[in-house]
Design a protein around this motif. Structure first.
Motif, mmCIF file in Angstrom:
data_model
loop_
_atom_site.group_PDB
_atom_site.id
_atom_site.type_symbol
_atom_site.label_atom_id
_atom_site.label_comp_id
_atom_site.label_asym_id
_atom_site.label_seq_id
_atom_site.Cartn_x
_atom_site.Cartn_y
_atom_site.Cartn_z
ATOM 1 N N SER A 1 58.901 43.642 42.770
ATOM 2 C CA SER A 1 57.955 44.135 43.403
ATOM 3 C C SER A 1 56.611 44.909 42.971
ATOM 4 C CB SER A 1 58.279 45.471 44.324
ATOM 5 O OG SER A 1 58.872 46.536 43.480
ATOM 6 N N SER A 2 56.876 45.293 41.548
ATOM 7 C CA SER A 2 55.612 45.737 40.849
ATOM 8 C C SER A 2 54.683 44.727 40.229
ATOM 9 C CB SER A 2 56.121 46.651 39.678
ATOM 10 O OG SER A 2 57.264 47.638 40.081
ATOM 11 N N PHE A 3 55.006 43.380 40.370
ATOM 12 C CA PHE A 3 54.360 42.440 39.803
ATOM 13 C C PHE A 3 53.348 41.614 40.512
ATOM 14 C CE2 PHE A 3 57.996 43.336 37.234
ATOM 15 C CZ PHE A 3 57.638 43.693 35.842
ATOM 16 N N GLY A 4 53.348 41.852 41.889
ATOM 17 C CA GLY A 4 52.342 41.223 42.691
ATOM 18 C C GLY A 4 50.816 41.732 42.203
ATOM 19 N N GLY A 5 49.981 40.734 42.580
ATOM 20 C CA GLY A 5 48.715 40.944 42.384
ATOM 21 C C GLY A 5 48.255 40.985 40.674
ATOM 22 N N GLY A 6 48.968 40.405 39.994
ATOM 23 C CA GLY A 6 48.924 40.503 38.419
ATOM 24 C C GLY A 6 49.304 41.733 37.987
ATOM 25 N N MET A 7 50.672 42.335 38.137
ATOM 26 C CA MET A 7 51.199 43.616 37.856
ATOM 27 C C MET A 7 50.328 44.657 38.601
ATOM 28 S SD MET A 7 51.780 42.834 33.969
ATOM 29 C CE MET A 7 52.792 41.555 33.203
ATOM 30 N N GLY A 8 50.807 44.827 39.865
ATOM 31 C CA GLY A 8 50.685 45.865 40.575
ATOM 32 C C GLY A 8 48.935 46.146 40.803
ATOM 33 N N ARG A 9 48.143 44.878 41.154
ATOM 34 C CA ARG A 9 46.892 44.577 41.519
ATOM 35 C C ARG A 9 45.957 45.049 40.234
ATOM 36 N NH1 ARG A 9 44.886 43.271 46.540
ATOM 37 N NH2 ARG A 9 42.951 44.499 46.195
ATOM 38 N N LEU A 10 46.706 44.892 39.128
ATOM 39 C CA LEU A 10 45.967 45.001 37.764
ATOM 40 C C LEU A 10 45.057 43.969 37.490
ATOM 41 C CD1 LEU A 10 48.190 47.175 35.701
ATOM 42 C CD2 LEU A 10 46.083 47.952 36.827
ATOM 43 N N GLU B 1 46.358 41.134 36.042
ATOM 44 C CA GLU B 1 46.772 40.652 34.689
ATOM 45 C C GLU B 1 47.629 39.388 34.922
ATOM 46 O OE1 GLU B 1 45.230 41.873 31.913
ATOM 47 O OE2 GLU B 1 44.214 43.414 32.920
ATOM 48 N N VAL B 2 48.579 39.166 34.386
ATOM 49 C CA VAL B 2 49.385 37.995 34.449
ATOM 50 C C VAL B 2 49.810 37.822 35.795
ATOM 51 C CG1 VAL B 2 51.523 36.865 33.488
ATOM 52 C CG2 VAL B 2 50.383 38.095 32.068
ATOM 53 N N ILE C 1 47.313 31.737 32.579
ATOM 54 C CA ILE C 1 48.337 32.574 33.558
ATOM 55 C C ILE C 1 47.666 33.963 33.994
ATOM 56 C CG2 ILE C 1 50.191 31.457 32.260
ATOM 57 C CD1 ILE C 1 50.511 34.228 30.700
ATOM 58 N N VAL C 2 46.679 34.101 34.048
ATOM 59 C CA VAL C 2 46.096 35.446 34.340
ATOM 60 C C VAL C 2 45.462 35.280 35.917
ATOM 61 C CG1 VAL C 2 43.965 37.201 33.938
ATOM 62 C CG2 VAL C 2 45.341 35.892 31.835
ATOM 63 N N CYS C 3 45.959 36.370 36.339
ATOM 64 C CA CYS C 3 45.601 36.358 37.931
ATOM 65 C C CYS C 3 44.028 36.179 38.281
ATOM 66 C CB CYS C 3 46.036 37.693 38.640
ATOM 67 S SG CYS C 3 45.564 37.940 40.226
ATOM 68 N N MET D 1 42.315 33.033 37.518
ATOM 69 C CA MET D 1 42.546 32.019 38.513
ATOM 70 C C MET D 1 41.793 32.262 39.943
ATOM 71 S SD MET D 1 46.359 30.972 38.349
ATOM 72 C CE MET D 1 47.145 32.580 38.051
ATOM 73 N N LEU D 2 41.702 33.644 40.196
ATOM 74 C CA LEU D 2 41.013 34.050 41.721
ATOM 75 C C LEU D 2 39.396 34.076 41.470
ATOM 76 C CD1 LEU D 2 43.455 36.718 42.942
ATOM 77 C CD2 LEU D 2 43.404 34.149 43.467
ATOM 78 N N GLY D 3 39.173 33.912 40.144
ATOM 79 C CA GLY D 3 37.717 33.998 39.916
ATOM 80 C C GLY D 3 36.966 35.416 39.969
ATOM 81 N N LEU D 4 37.804 36.394 39.866
ATOM 82 C CA LEU D 4 37.751 37.916 39.941
ATOM 83 C C LEU D 4 36.958 38.424 38.608
ATOM 84 C CD1 LEU D 4 40.427 39.214 41.893
ATOM 85 C CD2 LEU D 4 38.390 38.526 42.722
ATOM 86 N N THR D 5 35.967 39.022 38.629
ATOM 87 C CA THR D 5 35.519 39.953 37.299
ATOM 88 C C THR D 5 36.070 41.103 37.336
ATOM 89 O OG1 THR D 5 33.891 40.816 38.657
ATOM 90 C CG2 THR D 5 33.227 38.681 37.496
#
Length: 151
Positions: free
Chosen positions: A41-50, A52-53, A100-102, A105-109
């Motif tokens: 549960s802690s790893f969604g959104g690239g680790m808690g929406r951080l 990251e991975v 492997i970085v969220c 892949m999503l094109g976020l800054t």
């Protein structure tokens, strides 16, 4: 239903990307599904929406750890062999997605996103490639497991 389809469907039901993966492989593990889902549960959104991975990658790694990992204070070959398998999974994922970085892949800054997840609407699924990414991660892990039977 394939594991790819199961993982994608799990995400569409509202599970985060990491949970979607672990749930798709839960039948292979001697672990209660509730515990797996809480662990992931802690790893969604690239680790808690951080951002990251990617959570689907951490989901793959968690399943690989439960299937192939070690449970002692290892420092030698056992640890190196396990890490080699983890790096192989990461490499296969990177071959398909370039990273492997969220956020990449999503094109976020943004590096650290707000903790509130977006509502899962039709628009959300249209603008995010997450469903396919999760399916790819499930497929990669399933292939790896076929190639490396659990002892």
């Amino acid at each position: 239903m394939t594991r790819r389809e199961a993982a994608m469907e799990n995400f569409k039901k509202g599970y985060n990307c990491s949970q979607a993966i672990v749930l798709a492989f839960a039948d292979l593990l001697p672990v209660d599904e509730t515990m797996l889902l809480r662990m992931a549960s802690s790893f969604g959104g690239g680790m808690g929406r951080l951002r990251e991975v990617c959570g689907s990658v951490t989901g793959m790694f968690m399943i690989a750890g439960l299937l192939y990992g070690y449970d002692g204070p290892e420092t030698g070959k056992i640890k190196a062999d396990h890490y080699a398998g983890i790096q192989e999974l990461a490499h296969r994922f990177e071959e398909k997605h370039g990273t492997i970085v969220c956020r990449e892949m999503l094109g976020l800054t943004v590096r650290h996103d707000v903790p509130v997840p977006e509502a899962r609407t039709a628009e959300y699924y249209r603008k995010r490639p997450c469903v396919e990414i999760i399916g790819d991660a499930a497929e990669i892990l399933e292939q790896y497991i076929r190639e490396h039977p659990v002892k």
